[in-house]
Structure formats: structure tokens, C-alpha cells
Write a protein that holds these residues in place. Structure first.
Motif, short mmCIF file in Angstrom:
data_model
loop_
_atom_site.label_atom_id
_atom_site.label_comp_id
_atom_site.label_asym_id
_atom_site.label_seq_id
_atom_site.Cartn_x
_atom_site.Cartn_y
_atom_site.Cartn_z
N LEU A 29 -6.76 -2.69 -3.04
CA LEU A 29 -7.61 -2.12 -4.10
C LEU A 29 -8.01 -0.69 -3.74
N LEU A 30 -8.41 -0.51 -2.48
CA LEU A 30 -8.81 0.82 -2.02
C LEU A 30 -7.67 1.81 -2.19
N PRO A 62 -7.86 -11.33 3.22
CA PRO A 62 -8.92 -10.64 2.47
C PRO A 62 -8.94 -9.14 2.74
N ILE A 63 -8.75 -8.77 4.02
CA ILE A 63 -8.80 -7.34 4.34
C ILE A 63 -7.67 -6.61 3.65
N SER A 64 -6.46 -7.21 3.68
CA SER A 64 -5.36 -6.46 3.07
C SER A 64 -5.50 -6.41 1.56
N MET A 65 -6.13 -7.44 0.95
CA MET A 65 -6.36 -7.37 -0.49
C MET A 65 -7.35 -6.27 -0.84
N ALA A 66 -8.44 -6.21 -0.07
CA ALA A 66 -9.42 -5.15 -0.31
C ALA A 66 -8.78 -3.79 -0.08
N ASN A 67 -7.93 -3.74 0.94
CA ASN A 67 -7.25 -2.48 1.26
C ASN A 67 -6.32 -2.06 0.13
N THR A 110 0.84 -1.21 0.00
CA THR A 110 0.00 0.00 0.00
C THR A 110 0.87 1.24 0.00
#
Lengths: 358, 158, 173
Positions: free
Chosen positions: A346-347, A339-344, A181
Motif C-alpha cells: 500500500l505504501l 502483514p508487513i509486505s501488504m502494508a508495504n 513493489t
């Protein structure tokens, strides 16, 4: 003001002036090596003392208080004891690998120290892929742990090594993704670039929500990667006696112990560089006068302060949380953190493209 | 809803972790809460908790009288056979024979300070003392006789 | 007098080759894996020597962090991993030696005939360039192989999940 950058530059110039380039480079190698070894020894002493005091105060105890003022020389005395102790090698062990393993673990952490920026312009090796290099090298220490576990010829060691391997391999993913990120926001893998990008504010403030989520995931993942409680499945005193270093004693055990603490220092230094600007003083946007006042505090002090604050947080974790079971540990990684870090991620990409960070 | 539960799980988890960290953080910053006692140094003003159990003692009053009837309830209650009660027969003024305590033998080396004997005693003759420095050079010194020489049972205790 | 650069190159090469030979000749399977690890690390060192940092880091991350760990895990899960293995039969030894010799001669001839000359055009191994090259769709790009590899890995991952999944029997109630 005396800056570390000036000292290194003048030494470099003087060496190149006095010797031919090859010899100058060799003597710089030796000097850097000596500095790193000294740093290792100092870090081991300071961090172990810190851990014992922090744990004591958190558990309503006093902690070491007999040797030296306030117990300051307790770790020195312990080190002395470990040095003079017999380094036993069990009969059924694979002697070569058994004796090699601590050095592999220690060398891995020594290599990972290379791109850490200790102060402005004070860095062993500012290579263009610094962050990737650190995450690549940190996977080498797994091999050392697996080696130690297998060569000990002991079921506890083997189990501890297997757990440790599974744990490090899986938590490396979310640690890597949370590092990414910041790489996305900065657009560079070089540590000095990442720090320079935080000249007008640290990423944790500039990158707001995605950066904070990434920071929390990073903290959890590196706690797991350094095999510390609440993720100390590799050691798990109550189940596996001491995990992969059950059979080790004396100096070889001390090397494992030292590597653990140096690893904590390295991950905290990297975390400080990514989210809190490493040696970069606390700057707010374009408030020139405020930034100028902050610049009066030397960069090495900023770096040390931030790193030790993060180390303290990780110690705080250790002395507060109960240990996870191995299945809970893997559940946490694969069902929540990943999953959270993948979504993060993308964000963050979205935020970076839209330019919604400060 | 799966997603709702997932998200609320995360928030609950973070909340409970922060709660724990707040407590340890409180202890870290408040050094007055420390309960460690630096034992050999503070021997004079040692602050033992009320319910600390050091050894079994028999209570004697100023007339060298105790309350033990020699009923052996404590001996029966003891899980380790720490207590051995030797009884004798006193002759009362009316000429009746009456069972009384001769020697209360207490093996400190076997005692686990479980407090069962004190609870079993119907007359509150024994209690747990707070002394704890029991080290001696010979094991035989740990076998103690709890009733003092010449002591007798207090009037009115049955 | 060799330059320091050449000395480092030969040291690394000797390290890689000797670790490789030890890996093949070791009679203990776990030691073989460890020698293989050292050999791969040496190759990463060679990449660093060539200033191909990205490739070196990827070499370490993929081979050391991934493949060797996988190999070690599978060794742990097999029986008799601590025993000394039997040496291969003589015929196999001879043919392996022959294969090595032929391979060596072939490579040597190729390199010798081609006549590489040092210091050609400079190329930029920056991460940004690698990334844009990987996703470019024009003549020099690798978008199609990249996507193909992704699809392959995705299907492998789904396959793993399907294999690992518990088959829940339909309950009678």
C-alpha cells in the motif's frame, strides 16, 4: 569492447543466413540448452565450493584444502564420487515417481532460468511477464519435492515433503508481494524493462523506504523458498535425517543438490535484477561523466558481482542463524512477513502515485 | 499496547539477528582466528589445549618413586572399571606390615578420559597426559601397567 | 510437410491428452495426481505456444502451484494412498465411455459446423490491458464480477478462520 550481445546477434544472423529459419531455430535451441547445462554444472561446482569455504571461515575453520590449490578441486572430486556411486531405488518405493522426481525439480529450476538477464541483451527468453513467470515456475519444484517425499515410502521423506510444501506455498506469498513493489514502481513485468528503469539509479536507492522493506522481506522469503537454513525444515538433519531426499543416493541425490544451488542462483539473480539493477552499472542520476566511467566495467561483471554478493548474504544467513521450528516458521510468515509486505505494498502504491521516488 | 509490542518485537528481532551476523562476519574477515590444526602435518608443533585429556599416567620422580599408596580410591571412582589395583604388604623397618601398591593395571581401551580417577586420588599420584596417538595392532597392548618396574612409594606419602 | 509450429502443437496436444488418459486410468491415486499435473502443464505449454504468456503463467501458478499441491496434500492426509485402487465396475466403465464419446461428438460437431477460420482480428493480451479491463466499469469491464469474486473469497477466508479458531471456554475463575 567485446559484448555478449554482439556475439549472440552475430551467431543469430549467421545461422539465419546459412540455414532455413526452422533449422536455425532448432540449432539455437540446442546451443541454448548446451549453454544452460554447462552453466548448471559450473554453478554447482562454484557455489558448493563457495558455501564450504564461507561456512568454514565463519565457523573458524579452514575448510577443504587438500585437493588442488586451496582445495579448489574438492567439489570436482565429490562430483566424480557421486557420479560413479550406485543410484539405489528402495524396494517399497514407487519406482517411476521416485526416479522422476529429481528431474522435475531440476527441470523447474532450468525453466526458471529462462528470463534471467546475464548481461546487456544476453537473455534466453525476455518474455513480457518475466517476473510472474519465475514465480509461477518456482512453484513447480514443490511438486518435485512432494513427489520425492511420497515415492520414497519413508516417513521422514513424507514429513519433510509435507513441511517443505507448507513452507514454500506460504512463503511464496510474501516473496510475490515484495516483488510486486518493484513492479508497481516500474510499471512492467518484463525483466529488461525493470532493469532499464534503473538506468539513473538502482531501485533500492530510488525507491528508498518501501524498496528497502521489500528487499529485506524478499531475502527472507526466498531463503525460505529455496529450503535453506534457517528455514531448512524440509531437510532438518537432526529430526528427519535428510527430509525428502533421505532415500536418494548417487546422481539422483546430486541432482537435488544441484537444483538447490541453482535455485539460490536464480533467486539471487532475480533479486539483483529487481533491487540492484541486474546488469545495469552503478549510475547516479544525471552525473554523465561518472555514469560513463561506470559503463567501462562490462555488464556481465556487474551482474555476476551483484548476484554473488546476494548469494553470499544468503550463505551468511545460513551459517549464523539457528533453525526455526515449524510453528515458528509459519508464525513468522503469517503474523509478520505477510502483514508487513501488504502494508508495504500500500505504501509503495501511495509513493508511486504521488511520485515520491527519485 | 499490541501494536507497540509488535513493532518493538520486529526491531529487537532484526537487531539480534544483525548482532549474530556481525560476529560471523568478523570471523569471516579475520582469518587469524582460525583454530583448525592440520594434524599430521604439524605433528612437531602441535598446540594442544591445556585441559586436553589423552590417557592416565602415573608420575614418577628421578628416584623412580611414585606417590601411590594403593588406596584404590581411583578404582572405586572409575565408572568403567578401567583401573585395577593389585596391592601387596610391605614390611616396614619397625616390623609392621603396611599396604602398598604392587601393580596399577590400566585398561586404556575402556577409558573414557572422564578424569574422575585423577580427581579422586588423595595424593595426586596420577594425572592425565596429553598423548593421544594410541592406535596399536593388538588390543592386549592397550592394557598397561602404570607403575614402573622397581618403583616404590615416595617417603612421607601416606 | 508440416511447419514447425504445427509439429509443436501436435506434440503438446498428444502430451496433454495422453497425460489426461493416464490420469484417469491410473490405479494409484498419487500417480493420477501427477499425471493431472503434467496434463495441466501441457495446457500451459499450449498457452505459451499461442503467445498468451500471462494466461500460461497464471495457469501454472494457480493450477500447478495451487490446486495440484492442494490435491496432493489431501492425498497425503488420506489413508491407503499407496495402495492400488479397485477398478470401477463394468457398468460405470461403459457409461463413462459413452459420456466421453457423446462429449467428443458434441464438441466436434460444434467446431465443425461453426467453421472457425484462422487469423481474425489481432488482440492484445498485454498485462496492462488485462488489468484495466478487469477493473473497468463500462460495458466491456469486469469490475462487478471481479468484486463479487473478491467478496466470495473474503467470506471463504473468514469462514476458514472461524473454523480453525480455538473456542476458548469461559473460565470459572
Amino acid at each position: 569492447m567485446l559484448s555478449l550481445e554482439g556475439i549472440t546477434d552475430s551467431i543469430h544472423n549467421w545461422l539465419n543466413h546459412a540455414l532455413n529459419p526452422t533449422l536455425a531455430m532448432l540449432s539455437e535451441f540446442v546451443m541454448v540448452g548446451l549453454c544452460v547445462i554447462t552453466l548448471f554444472a559450473m554453478l554447482g561446482l562454484v557455489l558448493i565450493m563457495m558455501e564450504r569455504k564461507v561456512s568454514a571461515y565463519m565457523q573458524v575453520r579452514i575448510g577443504p584444502n587438500r585437493v588442488g590449490p586451496g582445495g579448489m578441486f574438492q567439489t570436482l572430486a565429490d562430483t566424480l564420487k557421486l557420479v560413479v556411486k550406485e543410484g539405489l531405488t528402495p524396494d517399497g518405493a514407487d519406482h517411476f515417481l521416485f526416479n522422476l522426481a529429481p528431474f522435475v525439480v531440476l527441470s523447474a529450476s532450468m525453466l526458471a532460468l529462462a528470463p534471467v538477464a546475464f548481461a546487456k541483451g544476453f537473455q534466453v527468453w525476455d518474455l513480457p511477464i518475466g517476473i510472474l513467470y519465475v514465480s509461477a515456475i518456482s512453484s513447480v519444484s514443490v511438486i518435485g519435492i512432494l513427489m520425492a517425499g511420497w515415492a520414497s515410502n519413508n516417513k521422514y521423506s513424507l514429513l519433510g515433503a509435507m513441511r517443505s510444501g507448507a513452507q514454500i506455498v506460504s512463503y511464496e506469498l510474501s516473496a510475490g508481494l515484495s516483488v510486486l513493489t518493484i513492479v508497481i514502481l516500474t510499471g512492467s513485468l518484463r525483466i529488461s524493462d525493470i532493469i532499464q528503469a534503473q538506468q539513473d539509479g538502482w531501485w533500492i536507492f530510488k525507491g528508498h523506504i518501501p524498496a528497502i522493506i521489500a528487499f529485506v522481506i524478499f531475502l527472507i522469503a526466498v531463503t525460505a523458498e529455496t529450503n535453506r537454513a534457517p528455514f531448512d525444515m524440509a531437510e532438518a538433519e537432526s529430526e528427519l535425517t535428510a527430509g525428502f531426499h533421505t532415500e536418494y543416493s548417487g546422481m539422483k541425490f546430486a541432482l537435488f543438490f544441484l537444483a538447490e544451488y541453482v535455485n539460490i542462483f536464480i533467486v539471487c539473480a532475480i533479486g539483483a535484477a529487481l533491487f540492484f539493477g541486474g546488469w545495469m552499472p552503478f549510475h547516479i542520476g544525471h552525473w554523465e561523466s561518472f555514469n560513463h566511467i561506470m559503463d567501462f566495467i562490462p555488464s556481465s561483471i556487474w551482474f555476476t558481482g551483484k548476484t554473488f554478493a546476494l548469494i553470499f548474504v544468503i550463505m551468511w544467513f545460513r551459517w549464523t542463524f539457528p533453525r526455526l521450528r515449524i510453528d515458528q516458521l509459519l508464525n513468522l510468515e503469517w503474523k509478520y512477513l505477510l502483514p508487513i509486505s501488504m502494508a508495504n505494498l500500500l505504501l509503495t502504491t501511495f509513493v508511486a502515485i504521488k511520485g515520491w521516488y527519485f | 499496547m499490541f501494536l507497540k509490542k509488535y513493532i518493538s518485537d520486529i526491531f529487537n528481532a532484526v537487531g539480534s539477528l544483525l548482532k549474530g551476523m556481525r560476529l560471523t562476519g568478523f570471523y569471516f574477515t579475520h582469518h587469524k582466528e582460525i583454530i583448525t590444526q592440520q594434524y599430521p602435518d604439524n605433528r612437531e608443533q602441535l598446540n594442544l589445549p591445556e585441559r586436553f585429556r589423552g590417557e592416565v599416567v602415573m608420575l614418577h620422580d628421578e628416584n623412580n618413586e611414585h606417590a601411590c599408596t594403593g588406596c584404590t580410591a581411583c578404582e572405586l571412582a572409575c565408572p568403567n572399571a578401567t583401573i585395577k589395583i593389585i596391592t601387596k604388604f610391605d614390611v616396614t623397618p619397625e616390623g609392621k606390615k603396611k599396604k602398598a601398591l604392587d601393580t596399577f593395571v590400566y585398561h586404556l581401551e575402556l577409558c573414557t578420559m572422564c578424569n574422575l580417577c585423577v580427581e579422586a586420588c588423595p595424593t595426586d599420584a596420577i594425572k592425565m597426559a596429553q598423548t593421544f596417538e594410541h592406535s596399536v595392532y593388538d588390543r592386549s597392548q592397550l592394557t598397561k601397567k602404570l607403575n614402573r618396574p622397581g618403583s616404590k612409594i615416595r617417603e612421607g606419602v601416606e | 510437410m508440416m511447419s514447425a509450429n504445427a509439429v509443436i502443437f501436435y506434440m503438446l496436444s498428444v502430451f496433454v491428452l495422453s497425460a489426461g488418459i493416464l490420469s484417469v486410468t491410473s490405479r494409484k491415486i498419487f500417480r493420477s495426481a501427477i499425471w493431472l499435473l503434467f496434463s495441466l502443464m501441457g495446457i500451459a505449454g499450449l498457452y505459451f505456444w499461442m503467445e498468451l504468456d500471462f494466461l500460461a503463467a497464471v495457469q501454472i501458478a494457480v493450477y500447478v502451484g495451487g490446486i495440484v499441491v492442494l490435491i496432493i496434500f489431501s492425498i497425503f492426509l488420506t489413508e491407503q494412498s499407496g495402495r492400488e485402487m479397485q477398478g470401477p465396475p463394468l457398468a460405470r466403465n461403459i457409461f463413462s465411455l459413452l459420456a466421453v464419446a457423446f462429449g467428443f461428438v458434441l464438441t466436434w460437431l460444434l467446431i465443425y459446423r461453426y467453421g472457425f477460420h484462422a487469423g481474425g482480428r489481432k488482440f492484445d493480451p498485454g498485462v496492462g490491458r488485462i488489468g484495466s479491463q478487469m477493473l473497468a466499469t463500462d460495458g466491456q469491464g469486469y469490475a462487478l464480477p471481479f468484486e463479487l469474486a473478491s467478496v466470495l473469497l473474503l467470506s471463504a477466508m473468514i469462514g476458514c478462520i472461524v473454523i480453525a479458531m480455538k473456542t476458548t471456554k469461559k473460565s470459572d475463575a
